[in-house]
Design a protein around this motif. Structure first.
Motif, PDB file in Angstrom:
ATOM      1  N   LEU A 120       2.473  -4.726  36.692  1.00 52.18           N
ATOM      2  CA  LEU A 120       2.496  -5.159  35.090  1.00 52.18           C
ATOM      3  C   LEU A 120       2.621  -6.910  35.052  1.00 52.18           C
ATOM      4  CD1 LEU A 120       4.427  -2.587  33.152  1.00 52.18           C
ATOM      5  CD2 LEU A 120       1.929  -3.046  33.012  1.00 52.18           C
ATOM      6  N   ARG A 121       3.312  -7.155  36.058  1.00 50.77           N
ATOM      7  CA  ARG A 121       3.705  -8.449  35.884  1.00 50.77           C
ATOM      8  C   ARG A 121       2.425  -9.562  36.541  1.00 50.77           C
ATOM      9  NH1 ARG A 121       9.786  -8.403  38.625  1.00 50.77           N
ATOM     10  NH2 ARG A 121      10.898  -8.710  36.164  1.00 50.77           N
ATOM     11  N   LEU A 122       2.013  -8.899  37.702  1.00 44.74           N
ATOM     12  CA  LEU A 122       0.559  -9.286  38.303  1.00 44.74           C
ATOM     13  C   LEU A 122      -0.789  -9.156  37.262  1.00 44.74           C
ATOM     14  CD1 LEU A 122       0.693  -8.046  41.915  1.00 44.74           C
ATOM     15  CD2 LEU A 122       0.837 -10.586  41.129  1.00 44.74           C
ATOM     16  N   GLU A 123      -0.804  -8.156  36.586  1.00 46.70           N
ATOM     17  CA  GLU A 123      -1.978  -8.040  35.546  1.00 46.70           C
ATOM     18  C   GLU A 123      -1.694  -9.078  34.402  1.00 46.70           C
ATOM     19  OE1 GLU A 123      -3.321  -4.465  32.810  1.00 46.70           O
ATOM     20  OE2 GLU A 123      -1.499  -5.106  32.411  1.00 46.70           O
ATOM     21  N   HIS A 124      -0.587  -9.427  34.057  1.00 48.40           N
ATOM     22  CA  HIS A 124      -0.321 -10.616  32.933  1.00 48.40           C
ATOM     23  C   HIS A 124      -0.631 -11.829  33.645  1.00 48.40           C
ATOM     24  CE1 HIS A 124       2.166 -13.321  30.321  1.00 48.40           C
ATOM     25  NE2 HIS A 124       2.780 -13.745  31.442  1.00 48.40           N
ATOM     26  N   LEU A 125      -0.386 -12.095  34.949  1.00 39.50           N
ATOM     27  CA  LEU A 125      -0.694 -13.180  35.553  1.00 39.50           C
ATOM     28  C   LEU A 125      -1.993 -13.764  35.825  1.00 39.50           C
ATOM     29  CD1 LEU A 125       2.391 -13.715  37.922  1.00 39.50           C
ATOM     30  CD2 LEU A 125       2.048 -15.162  35.768  1.00 39.50           C
ATOM     31  N   PHE A 126      -2.848 -12.427  36.010  1.00 41.01           N
ATOM     32  CA  PHE A 126      -4.134 -12.451  36.467  1.00 41.01           C
ATOM     33  C   PHE A 126      -4.945 -12.914  35.127  1.00 41.01           C
ATOM     34  CE2 PHE A 126      -3.619  -9.995  40.518  1.00 41.01           C
ATOM     35  CZ  PHE A 126      -4.069 -11.022  41.204  1.00 41.01           C
ATOM     36  N   GLU A 127      -4.500 -12.079  33.739  1.00 37.05           N
ATOM     37  CA  GLU A 127      -5.145 -12.332  32.600  1.00 37.05           C
ATOM     38  C   GLU A 127      -4.960 -13.867  32.089  1.00 37.05           C
ATOM     39  OE1 GLU A 127      -3.313  -9.346  30.211  1.00 37.05           O
ATOM     40  OE2 GLU A 127      -4.730  -7.768  30.764  1.00 37.05           O
ATOM     41  N   LYS A 128      -3.801 -14.568  32.747  1.00 37.63           N
ATOM     42  CA  LYS A 128      -3.465 -15.783  32.060  1.00 37.63           C
ATOM     43  C   LYS A 128      -4.299 -16.709  32.928  1.00 37.63           C
ATOM     44  CE  LYS A 128       0.318 -18.887  31.769  1.00 37.63           C
ATOM     45  NZ  LYS A 128       1.913 -18.985  32.005  1.00 37.63           N
ATOM     46  N   VAL A 129      -4.689 -16.570  34.374  1.00 42.52           N
ATOM     47  CA  VAL A 129      -5.458 -17.356  35.064  1.00 42.52           C
ATOM     48  C   VAL A 129      -6.765 -17.093  34.545  1.00 42.52           C
ATOM     49  CG1 VAL A 129      -6.426 -17.558  37.505  1.00 42.52           C
ATOM     50  CG2 VAL A 129      -3.968 -17.016  37.285  1.00 42.52           C
ATOM     51  N   ASP A 130      -7.254 -15.736  34.343  1.00 40.00           N
ATOM     52  CA  ASP A 130      -8.917 -15.845  33.858  1.00 40.00           C
ATOM     53  C   ASP A 130      -8.967 -16.532  32.724  1.00 40.00           C
ATOM     54  OD1 ASP A 130      -9.393 -14.280  36.226  1.00 40.00           O
ATOM     55  OD2 ASP A 130      -9.390 -12.353  35.301  1.00 40.00           O
ATOM     56  N   TYR A 131      -7.936 -16.263  31.645  1.00 33.06           N
ATOM     57  CA  TYR A 131      -8.107 -16.989  30.125  1.00 33.06           C
ATOM     58  C   TYR A 131      -8.411 -18.457  30.421  1.00 33.06           C
ATOM     59  CZ  TYR A 131      -7.394 -18.410  25.458  1.00 33.06           C
ATOM     60  OH  TYR A 131      -7.536 -18.769  24.098  1.00 33.06           O
ATOM     61  N   PHE A 132      -7.419 -19.047  31.048  1.00 32.21           N
ATOM     62  CA  PHE A 132      -7.613 -20.650  31.074  1.00 32.21           C
ATOM     63  C   PHE A 132      -8.591 -21.242  32.157  1.00 32.21           C
ATOM     64  CE2 PHE A 132      -3.419 -19.526  29.073  1.00 32.21           C
ATOM     65  CZ  PHE A 132      -3.464 -20.368  28.162  1.00 32.21           C
ATOM     66  N   MET A 133      -8.754 -20.511  33.201  1.00 31.41           N
ATOM     67  CA  MET A 133      -9.770 -21.207  34.018  1.00 31.41           C
ATOM     68  C   MET A 133     -11.047 -21.150  33.522  1.00 31.41           C
ATOM     69  SD  MET A 133     -10.330 -17.951  36.897  1.00 31.41           S
ATOM     70  CE  MET A 133     -11.303 -19.202  37.981  1.00 31.41           C
ATOM     71  N   LEU A 134     -11.458 -20.701  32.628  1.00 30.01           N
ATOM     72  CA  LEU A 134     -12.972 -20.710  32.092  1.00 30.01           C
ATOM     73  C   LEU A 134     -12.932 -21.784  31.119  1.00 30.01           C
ATOM     74  CD1 LEU A 134     -13.669 -16.782  31.586  1.00 30.01           C
ATOM     75  CD2 LEU A 134     -14.475 -18.591  33.476  1.00 30.01           C
ATOM     76  N   GLN A 135     -11.882 -22.479  30.675  1.00 29.78           N
ATOM     77  CA  GLN A 135     -11.821 -23.310  29.738  1.00 29.78           C
ATOM     78  C   GLN A 135     -12.026 -24.754  30.118  1.00 29.78           C
ATOM     79  OE1 GLN A 135      -8.690 -23.112  26.452  1.00 29.78           O
ATOM     80  NE2 GLN A 135      -8.254 -21.124  27.081  1.00 29.78           N
ATOM     81  N   TYR A 136     -12.936 -25.530  29.344  1.00 28.90           N
ATOM     82  CA  TYR A 136     -13.350 -26.906  30.242  1.00 28.90           C
ATOM     83  C   TYR A 136     -11.800 -27.893  30.028  1.00 28.90           C
ATOM     84  CZ  TYR A 136     -17.816 -25.408  29.664  1.00 28.90           C
ATOM     85  OH  TYR A 136     -19.353 -24.728  29.636  1.00 28.90           O
ATOM     86  N   ASP A 137     -11.154 -27.723  29.245  1.00 32.02           N
ATOM     87  CA  ASP A 137     -10.014 -28.749  29.072  1.00 32.02           C
ATOM     88  C   ASP A 137      -9.126 -28.898  30.190  1.00 32.02           C
ATOM     89  OD1 ASP A 137      -8.425 -30.562  26.939  1.00 32.02           O
ATOM     90  OD2 ASP A 137      -6.916 -29.521  27.969  1.00 32.02           O
ATOM     91  N   SER A 138      -8.605 -30.023  30.713  1.00 34.00           N
ATOM     92  CA  SER A 138      -7.883 -30.181  32.063  1.00 34.00           C
ATOM     93  C   SER A 138      -6.482 -29.510  31.950  1.00 34.00           C
ATOM     94  CB  SER A 138      -7.834 -31.718  32.490  1.00 34.00           C
ATOM     95  OG  SER A 138      -7.117 -32.473  31.452  1.00 34.00           O
ATOM     96  N   TRP A 139      -5.916 -29.623  30.497  1.00 34.33           N
ATOM     97  CA  TRP A 139      -4.807 -28.996  30.401  1.00 34.33           C
ATOM     98  C   TRP A 139      -4.782 -27.516  30.437  1.00 34.33           C
ATOM     99  CZ3 TRP A 139      -0.447 -31.771  30.312  1.00 34.33           C
ATOM    100  CH2 TRP A 139      -0.585 -33.171  29.914  1.00 34.33           C
ATOM    101  N   ALA A 140      -5.909 -26.877  30.400  1.00 30.87           N
ATOM    102  CA  ALA A 140      -6.125 -25.472  30.487  1.00 30.87           C
ATOM    103  C   ALA A 140      -6.116 -25.042  32.086  1.00 30.87           C
ATOM    104  CB  ALA A 140      -7.354 -24.932  29.825  1.00 30.87           C
ATOM    105  N   THR A 141      -6.692 -25.973  32.696  1.00 30.11           N
ATOM    106  CA  THR A 141      -6.828 -25.945  34.054  1.00 30.11           C
ATOM    107  C   THR A 141      -5.318 -25.830  34.674  1.00 30.11           C
ATOM    108  OG1 THR A 141      -8.897 -26.851  34.160  1.00 30.11           O
ATOM    109  CG2 THR A 141      -7.739 -26.626  36.265  1.00 30.11           C
ATOM    110  N   ARG A 142      -4.480 -26.778  34.122  1.00 32.20           N
ATOM    111  CA  ARG A 142      -2.982 -26.874  34.742  1.00 32.20           C
ATOM    112  C   ARG A 142      -2.586 -25.409  34.350  1.00 32.20           C
ATOM    113  NH1 ARG A 142       0.071 -31.607  35.667  1.00 32.20           N
ATOM    114  NH2 ARG A 142      -1.207 -33.628  35.191  1.00 32.20           N
ATOM    115  N   VAL A 143      -2.615 -24.819  33.458  1.00 35.06           N
ATOM    116  CA  VAL A 143      -2.033 -23.670  33.076  1.00 35.06           C
ATOM    117  C   VAL A 143      -2.557 -22.648  33.895  1.00 35.06           C
ATOM    118  CG1 VAL A 143      -1.632 -21.794  31.494  1.00 35.06           C
ATOM    119  CG2 VAL A 143      -1.633 -24.312  30.595  1.00 35.06           C
ATOM    120  N   ALA A 144      -3.983 -22.736  34.224  1.00 33.05           N
ATOM    121  CA  ALA A 144      -4.406 -21.546  35.388  1.00 33.05           C
ATOM    122  C   ALA A 144      -3.919 -21.996  36.476  1.00 33.05           C
ATOM    123  CB  ALA A 144      -5.943 -21.771  35.249  1.00 33.05           C
ATOM    124  N   VAL A 145      -3.616 -23.062  37.016  1.00 34.36           N
ATOM    125  CA  VAL A 145      -3.006 -23.352  38.453  1.00 34.36           C
ATOM    126  C   VAL A 145      -1.566 -22.794  38.452  1.00 34.36           C
ATOM    127  CG1 VAL A 145      -2.332 -25.283  39.973  1.00 34.36           C
ATOM    128  CG2 VAL A 145      -4.549 -25.218  38.934  1.00 34.36           C
TER     129      VAL A 145
END
Length: 255
Positions: A19-44
């Protein structure tokens, strides 16, 4: 029907990790597709959390064992009358593909990202409040102002040996969630508890409440039993258990 909020609680350590990994993967996928550099920071940041969780040496074995357990359970179900054989075969193929994906990994899950010098430097500085700002990590700042496509490509590279685990975990949790029918129950005085069948151990419990209400559940439990306290969210001070009888939907996921 009014929208509902679902709260989940794992009943063993393996599902807790999934469940923890699912939550983190969903967070990565959500933010990595956004153009904003702040979103990329959250994905990283989420990716760094994934690499920390997947550093366990036994995780690959745990995922493979759970996939095999699911396949065995499906084979038992296949012999029961009234089973949709087409749907069953489709799910079995998905599990077999996921198992093949895990078996094909020649290195530990997440090793590509964990051993990347760039990510290591970001992770080391990120442990300090504000430590990943531009003057501390000029290389990171330089990368964050590159084109979204270039950032996306690098993130995809770091995720390449994490995707088989991501696919397997999401599939297994999806099967668990759909393995039982929700039932209407009542928590007398805001409290509910139930013993579990040790012959068919539950993997997690799910509690559904109408969205937007003032209550939330505090769930605790293990393979033998679980309990739920419904708490009032106060505007000030600590939450308190409601004295009211609370009707809710409960699912004990046994698959």
């Amino acid at each position: 029907m009014a929208p509902q909020t679902v709260f989940e609680h794992p009943l063993n350590e393996r599902v807790r990790t999934f469940l923890r990994l699912e939550h983190l993967f969903e967070k990565v996928d959500y933010f990595m597709l956004q153009y904003d550099s702040w979103a990329t920071r959250v994905a990283v940041e989420a990716l760094l959390d994934v690499t920390a969780v997947t550093a366990r040496s036994d995780l690959k074995t745990d995922i493979a064992k759970e996939l095999e357990r699911n396949l065995t359970a499906l084979n038992r179900v296949a012999r029961q009358p009234g089973v949709d054989q087409v749907a069953l075969e489709r799910v079995s193929r998905d599990l077999e593909r996921a198992l093949d994906g895990i078996a094909a990994l020649t290195s530990p899950i997440g090793q590509t990202a964990r051993e990347d010098d760039f990510l290591k430097s970001v992770g080391q500085r990120s442990s300090i409040p504000g430590g990943a700002c531009s003057f501390d990590l000029p290389l990171y700042h330089h990368w964050l102002v590159q084109s979204p496509e270039r950032r996306q490509s690098r993130l995809d590279y770091w995720l390449q040996d994490l995707r088989p685990a991501d696919t397997a975990i999401r599939l297994m949790l999806s099967l668990a969630r759909s393995s039982a029918t929700p039932r209407e129950v009542t928590a007398a005085g805001g409290f509910f508890q139930e013993a579990l069948d040790l012959q068919a151990p539950a993997q997690m419990v799910r509690v559904a409440l109408p969205g937007g209400g003032g209550l939330y559940p505090e769930i605790s439990g293990h393979k033998n039993r679980f309990s739920i306290r419904f708490m009032n969210l106060e505007s000030r001070g600590k939450p308190t258990q409601t004295p009211e009888h609370i009707a809710f939907r409960l699912t004990c996921c046994i698959f």
